[in-house]
Design a protein around this motif. Structure first.
Motif, PDB file in Angstrom:
ATOM      1  N   LEU A 152       0.835  -1.197   0.000  1.00 21.01           N
ATOM      2  CA  LEU A 152       0.000   0.000   0.000  1.00 21.01           C
ATOM      3  C   LEU A 152       0.868   1.245   0.000  1.00 21.01           C
ATOM      4  O   LEU A 152       1.935   1.276   0.625  1.00 21.01           O
ATOM      5  CB  LEU A 152      -0.904   0.027   1.236  1.00 21.01           C
ATOM      6  N   HIS A 153       0.404   2.278  -0.699  1.00 20.94           N
ATOM      7  CA  HIS A 153       1.036   3.596  -0.640  1.00 20.94           C
ATOM      8  C   HIS A 153       0.383   4.323   0.527  1.00 20.94           C
ATOM      9  O   HIS A 153      -0.795   4.699   0.456  1.00 20.94           O
ATOM     10  CB  HIS A 153       0.808   4.351  -1.950  1.00 20.94           C
ATOM     11  N   LEU A 154       1.149   4.509   1.613  1.00 24.66           N
ATOM     12  CA  LEU A 154       0.589   5.079   2.837  1.00 24.66           C
ATOM     13  C   LEU A 154       1.235   6.426   3.137  1.00 24.66           C
ATOM     14  O   LEU A 154       2.463   6.557   3.147  1.00 24.66           O
ATOM     15  CB  LEU A 154       0.810   4.137   4.018  1.00 24.66           C
ATOM     16  N   SER A 155       0.379   7.423   3.391  1.00 27.60           N
ATOM     17  CA  SER A 155       0.829   8.741   3.810  1.00 27.60           C
ATOM     18  C   SER A 155       0.421   8.966   5.253  1.00 27.60           C
ATOM     19  O   SER A 155      -0.602   8.452   5.715  1.00 27.60           O
ATOM     20  CB  SER A 155       0.219   9.840   2.930  1.00 27.60           C
ATOM     21  N   ILE A 156       1.219   9.756   5.952  1.00 28.21           N
ATOM     22  CA  ILE A 156       0.923  10.093   7.344  1.00 28.21           C
ATOM     23  C   ILE A 156       0.477  11.543   7.427  1.00 28.21           C
ATOM     24  O   ILE A 156       0.952  12.395   6.676  1.00 28.21           O
ATOM     25  CB  ILE A 156       2.156   9.837   8.246  1.00 28.21           C
ATOM     26  N   ASN A 157      -0.455  11.820   8.334  1.00 30.70           N
ATOM     27  CA  ASN A 157      -1.024  13.156   8.519  1.00 30.70           C
ATOM     28  C   ASN A 157      -1.185  13.403  10.008  1.00 30.70           C
ATOM     29  O   ASN A 157      -1.439  12.481  10.772  1.00 30.70           O
ATOM     30  CB  ASN A 157      -2.370  13.246   7.780  1.00 30.70           C
ATOM     31  N   ASP A 179      11.422  19.764   7.666  1.00 26.04           N
ATOM     32  CA  ASP A 179      12.334  18.815   8.310  1.00 26.04           C
ATOM     33  C   ASP A 179      11.574  17.567   8.741  1.00 26.04           C
ATOM     34  O   ASP A 179      12.058  16.437   8.569  1.00 26.04           O
ATOM     35  CB  ASP A 179      13.007  19.455   9.524  1.00 26.04           C
ATOM     36  N   VAL A 180      10.393  17.769   9.299  1.00 26.32           N
ATOM     37  CA  VAL A 180       9.566  16.629   9.717  1.00 26.32           C
ATOM     38  C   VAL A 180       9.109  15.838   8.494  1.00 26.32           C
ATOM     39  O   VAL A 180       9.095  14.605   8.505  1.00 26.32           O
ATOM     40  CB  VAL A 180       8.357  17.100  10.545  1.00 26.32           C
ATOM     41  N   VAL A 181       8.738  16.545   7.417  1.00 27.08           N
ATOM     42  CA  VAL A 181       8.339  15.864   6.191  1.00 27.08           C
ATOM     43  C   VAL A 181       9.462  14.956   5.706  1.00 27.08           C
ATOM     44  O   VAL A 181       9.249  13.775   5.385  1.00 27.08           O
ATOM     45  CB  VAL A 181       7.959  16.883   5.087  1.00 27.08           C
ATOM     46  N   MET A 200       7.581   6.551   5.501  1.00 25.09           N
ATOM     47  CA  MET A 200       6.309   6.507   4.798  1.00 25.09           C
ATOM     48  C   MET A 200       6.473   6.855   3.327  1.00 25.09           C
ATOM     49  O   MET A 200       7.493   7.395   2.902  1.00 25.09           O
ATOM     50  CB  MET A 200       5.319   7.485   5.444  1.00 25.09           C
ATOM     51  N   ASP A 201       5.434   6.564   2.547  1.00 28.61           N
ATOM     52  CA  ASP A 201       5.440   6.918   1.123  1.00 28.61           C
ATOM     53  C   ASP A 201       5.116   8.386   0.895  1.00 28.61           C
ATOM     54  O   ASP A 201       5.508   8.961  -0.120  1.00 28.61           O
ATOM     55  CB  ASP A 201       4.413   6.074   0.368  1.00 28.61           C
ATOM     56  N   GLY A 202       4.356   8.973   1.819  1.00 34.80           N
ATOM     57  CA  GLY A 202       3.946  10.357   1.641  1.00 34.80           C
ATOM     58  C   GLY A 202       3.634  11.011   2.974  1.00 34.80           C
ATOM     59  O   GLY A 202       3.459  10.336   4.002  1.00 34.80           O
ATOM     60  N   VAL A 203       3.570  12.340   2.951  1.00 30.96           N
ATOM     61  CA  VAL A 203       3.228  13.132   4.135  1.00 30.96           C
ATOM     62  C   VAL A 203       2.182  14.152   3.717  1.00 30.96           C
ATOM     63  O   VAL A 203       2.354  14.867   2.720  1.00 30.96           O
ATOM     64  CB  VAL A 203       4.461  13.855   4.714  1.00 30.96           C
ATOM     65  N   MET A 204       1.102  14.225   4.480  1.00 32.02           N
ATOM     66  CA  MET A 204       0.061  15.228   4.255  1.00 32.02           C
ATOM     67  C   MET A 204       0.149  16.277   5.352  1.00 32.02           C
ATOM     68  O   MET A 204       0.174  15.928   6.539  1.00 32.02           O
ATOM     69  CB  MET A 204      -1.327  14.578   4.247  1.00 32.02           C
ATOM     70  N   LEU A 255       5.712  24.936   1.465  1.00 37.69           N
ATOM     71  CA  LEU A 255       5.668  24.750   0.015  1.00 37.69           C
ATOM     72  C   LEU A 255       6.756  25.496  -0.751  1.00 37.69           C
ATOM     73  O   LEU A 255       7.076  25.127  -1.882  1.00 37.69           O
ATOM     74  CB  LEU A 255       4.297  25.196  -0.511  1.00 37.69           C
ATOM     75  N   GLY A 256       7.323  26.544  -0.149  1.00 38.01           N
ATOM     76  CA  GLY A 256       8.227  27.419  -0.885  1.00 38.01           C
ATOM     77  C   GLY A 256       9.445  26.728  -1.465  1.00 38.01           C
ATOM     78  O   GLY A 256       9.885  27.042  -2.575  1.00 38.01           O
ATOM     79  N   THR A 257      10.026  25.779  -0.715  1.00 36.72           N
ATOM     80  CA  THR A 257      11.201  25.043  -1.199  1.00 36.72           C
ATOM     81  C   THR A 257      10.922  23.545  -1.332  1.00 36.72           C
ATOM     82  O   THR A 257      11.847  22.754  -1.480  1.00 36.72           O
ATOM     83  CB  THR A 257      12.401  25.262  -0.270  1.00 36.72           C
ATOM     84  N   ALA A 258       9.654  23.168  -1.296  1.00 39.31           N
ATOM     85  CA  ALA A 258       9.312  21.747  -1.340  1.00 39.31           C
ATOM     86  C   ALA A 258       9.733  21.084  -2.651  1.00 39.31           C
ATOM     87  O   ALA A 258      10.162  19.925  -2.661  1.00 39.31           O
ATOM     88  CB  ALA A 258       7.814  21.559  -1.124  1.00 39.31           C
TER      89      ALA A 258
END
Length: 330
Positions: free
Chosen positions: A210-215, A222-224, A231-235, A248-251
């Motif tokens: 599964l592709h799992l993101s944490i929120n 830094d936390v992302v 994890m596969d993603g961060v929300m 978002l500025g340097t993401a």
């Protein structure tokens, strides 16, 4: 990205996503966020299936083509109605349709959708099965909690994820807090129940397919970056709204490996001129857009004046982009 996004590119985009937030992540907010990151996945506010299917409130699906990759979040609990709503979303060109199984608000509970559905995994499975049947190549995803009320998350969450996987869902975002449906307000449900990142990390190990993101509780990039080692993603939710440039500025450079230089905060503000001009020309008000821009200079010199000038002046008749220029930190 201004065209519909391929599924594999969408999976990459979901390495960092901005959470669906009621009354916040409208199309004006998403256009603003997209100026800072071309890559992050943006979510709409939750749109209820009854509003679309019974109420024919199709204006709720309006978005700007510049927002891609963009996902719509649906609320509902009736499989056939959710399928009909999904067809409308797919026809509108959304890149993903997400089912809300995490919102704890009273009005959501009364409609039997949101976090209360954690108690009915078989019903959720029926819902996503019906949605997938009409979605074509558009992914159907789920956003859930680790449990609700007196449920034991270590038992409930893996069973829920297994049920979703068996129904055909491949991408799920887990808010790493319980939701208490009685006794806590929606705002308190975002702060008081403790975060359990360890459990969510354990779910990724238990469900590698599964592709799992944490929120939940993510405050900075830094936390992302740290969470992406598990994890596969961060929300990201409130931090992306209140300090949008910090997230978002340097993401695109840090999270997605792009070479292009990021826009400065000033450049982001100035890049809103055309959009704001079109909005006002169409009969809109400046404040409808600038209310989402108040956090652009968070933590920077001049931030207080930026917020004050926009907050006090943007609602006035005749206010236009010149107010944004006036508010800019010197």
């Amino acid at each position: 990205m201004t065209d519909k996004v391929k599924k594999e590119d969408l999976s990459m985009a979901s390495r960092l996503s901005v959470a669906p937030m009621m009354d916040w992540t409208d199309r004006h907010c998403r256009y603003f966020h997209r100026l800072m990151s071309r890559e992050a996945l943006l979510y709409t506010e939750m749109v209820t299936a009854p509003a679309l299917v019974r109420g024919r409130a199709l204006h709720l699906l309006d978005y700007n083509p510049e927002e891609h990759p963009v996902a719509v979040q649906l609320g509902g609990s009736e499989p056939a109605e959710l399928a009909a709503a999904t067809k409308l979303c797919v026809a509108q060109g959304y890149d993903e349709v997400n089912l809300n199984v995490g919102c704890p608000s009273d009005r959501v509970q009364s409609g039997c959708f949101g976090a209360v559905l954690m108690k009915s995994p078989y019903l959720v499975a029926d819902c996503v099965t019906a949605m997938l049947a009409v979605a074509g190549d558009v992914p159907v995803t789920v956003k859930c909690r680790i449990g609700v009320d007196d449920q034991e998350p270590a038992e409930v969450l893996p069973a829920f994820l297994a049920r979703m996987r068996d129904a055909g869902v491949t991408r799920i975002t887990v808010h790493a807090r319980k939701a208490w449906l009685e006794g806590l307000s929606p705002k308190e449900n975002r702060d008081i129940p403790p975060l359990d990142y360890d459990l969510v990390h354990e779910m990724k190990r238990a469900f590698p397919d599964l592709h799992l993101s944490i929120n939940g509780g993510v405050q900075n990039l830094d936390v992302v970056e740290e969470e992406l080692t598990h994890m596969d993603g961060v929300m990201v939710g409130r931090a992306a709204y209140h300090q949008p440039y910090d997230i978002l500025g340097t993401a695109d450079q840090r999270i997605f490996g792009r070479d292009a230089d990021p826009l400065s905060r000033h450049d982001v503000a100035l890049a809103m001129e055309g959009y704001i001009g079109r909005h006002i020309a169409a009969g809109g008000k400046l404040a409808q857009v600038t209310r989402h821009m108040l956090g652009l200079f968070a933590g920077q010199p001049g931030a207080r004046r930026w917020k004050r000038v926009l907050s006090e002046g943007a609602h006035k008749d005749g206010a236009g982009f010149e107010l944004v220029r006036e508010a800019l930190p010197r």
